[in-house]
Design a protein around this motif. Structure first.
Motif, PDB file in Angstrom:
ATOM      1  N   THR A 299     -46.676  18.726 -11.790  1.00 28.67           N
ATOM      2  CA  THR A 299     -48.083  19.033 -11.553  1.00 28.67           C
ATOM      3  C   THR A 299     -48.206  19.802 -10.249  1.00 28.67           C
ATOM      4  N   LEU A 305     -50.674  21.400 -14.930  1.00 32.89           N
ATOM      5  CA  LEU A 305     -49.334  21.147 -15.425  1.00 32.89           C
ATOM      6  C   LEU A 305     -48.513  22.415 -15.277  1.00 32.89           C
ATOM      7  N   THR A 332     -43.131  13.542 -20.322  1.00 32.11           N
ATOM      8  CA  THR A 332     -43.892  13.179 -19.133  1.00 32.11           C
ATOM      9  C   THR A 332     -43.497  14.099 -17.985  1.00 32.11           C
ATOM     10  N   LEU A 617     -47.661  12.930 -22.090  1.00 26.67           N
ATOM     11  CA  LEU A 617     -48.578  14.015 -22.452  1.00 26.67           C
ATOM     12  C   LEU A 617     -49.120  13.769 -23.851  1.00 26.67           C
ATOM     13  N   ARG A 618     -50.384  14.076 -24.037  1.00 27.08           N
ATOM     14  CA  ARG A 618     -51.004  13.925 -25.348  1.00 27.08           C
ATOM     15  C   ARG A 618     -51.134  15.296 -26.002  1.00 27.08           C
ATOM     16  N   VAL A 654     -55.273  19.154 -23.864  1.00 29.05           N
ATOM     17  CA  VAL A 654     -54.063  18.387 -23.640  1.00 29.05           C
ATOM     18  C   VAL A 654     -53.937  18.117 -22.157  1.00 29.05           C
ATOM     19  N   ASP A 655     -53.722  16.874 -21.788  1.00 30.71           N
ATOM     20  CA  ASP A 655     -53.636  16.509 -20.380  1.00 30.71           C
ATOM     21  C   ASP A 655     -52.737  15.288 -20.246  1.00 30.71           C
ATOM     22  N   VAL A 656     -52.431  14.944 -19.007  1.00 36.17           N
ATOM     23  CA  VAL A 656     -51.662  13.735 -18.745  1.00 36.17           C
ATOM     24  C   VAL A 656     -52.513  12.522 -19.074  1.00 36.17           C
ATOM     25  N   ASP A 657     -51.940  11.625 -19.845  1.00 37.66           N
ATOM     26  CA  ASP A 657     -52.684  10.449 -20.292  1.00 37.66           C
ATOM     27  C   ASP A 657     -52.779   9.454 -19.146  1.00 37.66           C
TER      28      ASP A 657
END
Length: 780
Positions: A299, A305, A332, A617-618, A654-657
């Motif tokens: 990040t 990202l 991740t 990641l989703r 889409v982002d870090v969960d």
């Protein structure tokens, strides 16, 4: 300055005489003490030779070599070999000279290698003692007219690499086919525990394409450059691994293949052309082109990202990205991934802010639209070491690989493979035929042994009782007890008490173990700590602690050691007839080796599943064609080719969960055995997903250093390259499993007291002969 008179003339260019006259060596008039030779039996010298060669230098003496050394010591040391300590100095000198010559770890009595070493030691002995003499110089040769040919020890024609000087950690002396020799029949004689702080510190040289030993002294507070070296080594190892993969090698022969992309569990094969990696810095000026990148997910300072390699970083767009295989691995930040997509050049990604476009070495201007993302293909252990088994006990040495590298300090694979394989087959097969299959070759692995829970002690008694009912010759050679040894962090005000209570927990464990003296005298018990154990828990309070983690302090384990000592004393067996049981307080992670580099078992305790779920990641779900029959299962997409971004639909970003819902630590019990859309039980699917992620990364902690701190100078101890023979991932949040991926057998014993199952104890039983493990349970 007064010089001694010397008939040699002064300096002359014509004759090359020295400027200053040479000192004439004064001879001593003292009489050389005489030694009365004695007849020294090999059996009498065996205990001292065992301590010096095996315990100190990790070498192995054959019976003939021991007899030759005993004869030499009896002749040149006489009756003072024991009282004056003469024999110990001779043995130590011989072991050092043998290792200096780069010879094998097994010292044979035949041949001239050992004889040459003893002959040189004899030249340095005066009155039975070794004296340090100056090596002859050029002028000494000129004056005394003596050559050095006899003073140089002949080098064996076997090994010439520096890494081959590292010796095997063996615990026996004899290798002959002697049925009466207990050590030759006991597989535990060849078991060695290697903790994380004793492993050789290696770094990968990308220029010379080899591993080098780090000579700089390790420190807990190293220079900041060591942090970059840790990340650079991770990237370089994965990069060279990919370059040796056939999917990334351009073929010189045109082959007729299909146009579809074929993907297996660990390989990517391009039918018509191989993949070509593009350095991130080379994306500049190539807008609108498609590339495959290899880099470290991370990040940026503003939260975007990014993907980074050794040349620079670039922002990623994962709106239309698809994981390959679909729902088959975790992704991740902190992981090294392959990303295929389209580069779109812009003036700046984030303007003149923190992310800026700094050019090469910084964030490259533009954005990379990812179409598919996947982990780097895994490489089998045989390929890494450059060896190939052909079956029927034979082996073929392949070209390439790192077979000459000693990764664990137990010897290199290429130097010891043939001898160790034959020895392994002889010991294990002989024991397998003499006793039932469930014999000495087993390693029992118990996880999450919470000593502050009374149920744990009851379950441990039941498990030990299962093996106590077997014959003494069938007792497993090792028991591995993995923490956390308390449910809460000790020394930090947790619910498990403080230092006094922690000591009492191990006192209770000692009383339980004392009820099974046969196991204490015939087995090795290895203890691997967790995050709740001291001393790390005193600072982390049960949160994420630094890796690798040292073993438990000795002040808490004295009662357990006393239990082993008592059992060994009561056994009343001579030291040369049977190995003693022992308790080893190892590190986290820890490694067990069998027969040198032949077998490697990695043991690691961490809450991997929970951390992966929190940081993952989703990705958007790709729309599947719906069958008219709503109940029919949809086909899996794990083996389908990556698609372009236009084929994916959906508007979710889409982002870090980081949501609370995604941080749940356990799969609900009600649907633990429900099948996934692919028809695989959810427990098996979760296990495969975890194992594939860890082995593809080739690292035990593929997370950002801010989330899972690592000691920079000891980060190499977390490496899974080459792949071990077996891997124990003790994760209490993952279901117990035992499965094989790319030749590596991965296992998770789960908590000793099975959660959600009343009165059930579960563990793993690993057989070093078959190199497979199985889950077992018993009611207590």
């Amino acid at each position: 300055m007064i010089r001694d008179s010397n008939p040699i003339p002064s300096s002359s260019a014509a004759f090359g005489t020295p400027v200053h006259p040479l000192r004439r060596k004064q001879t001593s008039d003292a009489a050389t003490p005489s030694i009365l030779p004695i007849s020294l039996p090999a059996a009498t010298l065996r205990p001292l030779a065992f301590r010096t060669f095996t315990k100190k230098h990790n070498l192995t003496l054959t019976s003939s070599a021991l007899q030759n050394i005993a004869t030499f010591i009896g002749t040149h040391c006489g009756s003072g070999w024991r009282e004056e300590g003469l024999a110990e100095k001779v043995l130590d000198k011989a072991a050092k000279e043998w290792k200096k010559n780069g010879s094998s770890v097994i010292i044979p009595g035949e041949g001239s290698d050992l004889a040459n070493i003893l002959q040189n030691i004899e030249r340095c002995m005066v009155g039975g003692r070794i004296v340090h003499q100056r090596a002859p110089s050029r002028h000494d040769n000129l004056i005394q007219n003596q050559g050095l040919s006899n003073a140089v020890v002949a080098r064996p024609s076997g090994l010439s690499r520096d890494d081959s000087q590292q010796s095997l950690g063996l615990t026996t002396l004899d290798l002959e086919d002697n049925d009466e020799d207990v050590r030759a029949q006991n597989p535990r004689s060849w078991l060695r525990v290697v903790d994380a702080f004793d492993q050789p510190r290696l770094t990968y040289n990308a220029t010379q394409k080899l591993f080098e030993v780090v000579r700089k002294r390790a420190s807990l507070l190293p220079d900041p450059s060591c942090r970059m070296a840790l990340l650079r080594d991770r990237y370089s190892i994965v990069h060279q691994r990919l370059m040796r993969n056939e999917a990334f090698q351009t073929s010189t022969v045109a082959l007729s293949r299909s146009k579809s992309l074929q993907r297996s569990s660990s390989e990517m094969v391009m039918p018509q052309e191989a993949y070509k990696l593009t350095p991130i810095a080379n994306l500049l000026g190539r807008s609108g082109s498609t590339h495959v990148l290899l880099g470290l997910l991370g990040t940026s300072p503003i939260g975007d990202l990014i993907l980074s390699d050794l040349t620079g970083s670039i922002a990623l767009d994962l709106h239309h990205a698809r994981p390959v295989p679909e729902d088959g691995a975790w992704f991740t930040p902190g992981m090294i991934v392959l990303a295929e997509g389209l580069y779109e050049e812009e003036g700046s990604v984030a303007g003149p802010g923190l992310a800026g476009d700094g050019g090469v070495g910084g964030t490259i201007g533009g954005i990379f639209h990812v179409a598919s993302i996947g982990g780097p293909p895994c490489e089998r252990r045989e390929v890494t070491l450059g060896v190939t088994d052909t079956g029927k006990g034979s082996n073929t040495i392949a070209a390439g690989g790192f077979g000459w590298t000693d990764f664990l300090g137990v010897g290199s694979e290429r130097a010891n493979r043939s001898m160790m394989r034959n020895l392994e087959k002889k010991v294990l097969e002989k024991h397998h035929l003499a006793f039932r299959p469930q014999g000495r070759s087993r390693v029992i692995i118990l996880g999450e042994v919470n000593l502050d829970n009374s149920k744990t002690l009851a379950a441990l008694k039941q498990v030990l009782g299962v093996y106590a009912l077997e014959e003494a010759e069938q007792t497993p050679m090792a028991f591995v007890l993995i923490g956390n040894f308390t449910r809460h962090a000790v020394l930090a005000g947790g619910g498990s008490g403080g230092s006094i209570e922690y000591k009492e927990y191990f006192d209770s464990l000692a009383s339980v173990l004392s009820d099974y003296p046969t196991m204490l005298e015939d087995s090795t018990f290895v203890f691997v700590p967790g995050d709740n154990d001291p001393w790390a828990s005193a600072f982390s309070a049960g949160a994420t602690a630094v890796l690798p983690k040292r073993g438990l302090p000795e002040m808490y384990t004295s009662r357990v050691k006393r239990a082993f000592a008592t059992a060994n004393v009561e056994a009343k067996r001579p030291a040369d007839q049977k190995l003693r049981g022992e308790a080893i307080w190892s590190t986290n992670p820890s490694r067990l080796t069998m027969f040198g580099p032949s077998q490697e078992l990695v043991i690691f305790r961490d809450d991997l599943s929970g951390r992966l779920r929190r940081k993952a990641l989703r990705f958007q779900a790709v729309a599947e064609p719906v069958s008219p029959d709503a109940g029919s299962a949809q086909p899996t997409r794990a083996n389908r080719a990556p698609v372009n971004g236009q084929e994916a639909t959906g508007q979710e970003h889409v982002d870090v969960d980081g949501t609370i819902e995604s941080a749940e630590s356990l799969v609900p019990t009600a649907r633990a055995q429900e099948p996934t859309p692919t028809g695989i039980p959810s427990d098996l699917h979760a296990a495969r997903k975890l194992v594939k992620t860890m082995l593809d990364q080739g690292y035990l902690s593929p997370f950002p250093l801010t989330d899972r701190p690592v000691l920079w100078d000891f980060g190499g101890s977390l490496s899974l390259y080459p792949l071990p023979t077996a891997l124990v991932l003790m994760d209490p949040e993952a279901p117990p499993f035992a499965l094989t991926y790319e030749g590596c057998h991965a296992m998770n014993p789960g908590p000793l007291v099975a959660p959600g199952k009343r009165g059930i104890a579960q563990w793993i039983e690993y057989d070093t002969r078959t190199r497979k493990g199985k889950t077992r349970d018993v009611r207590f």
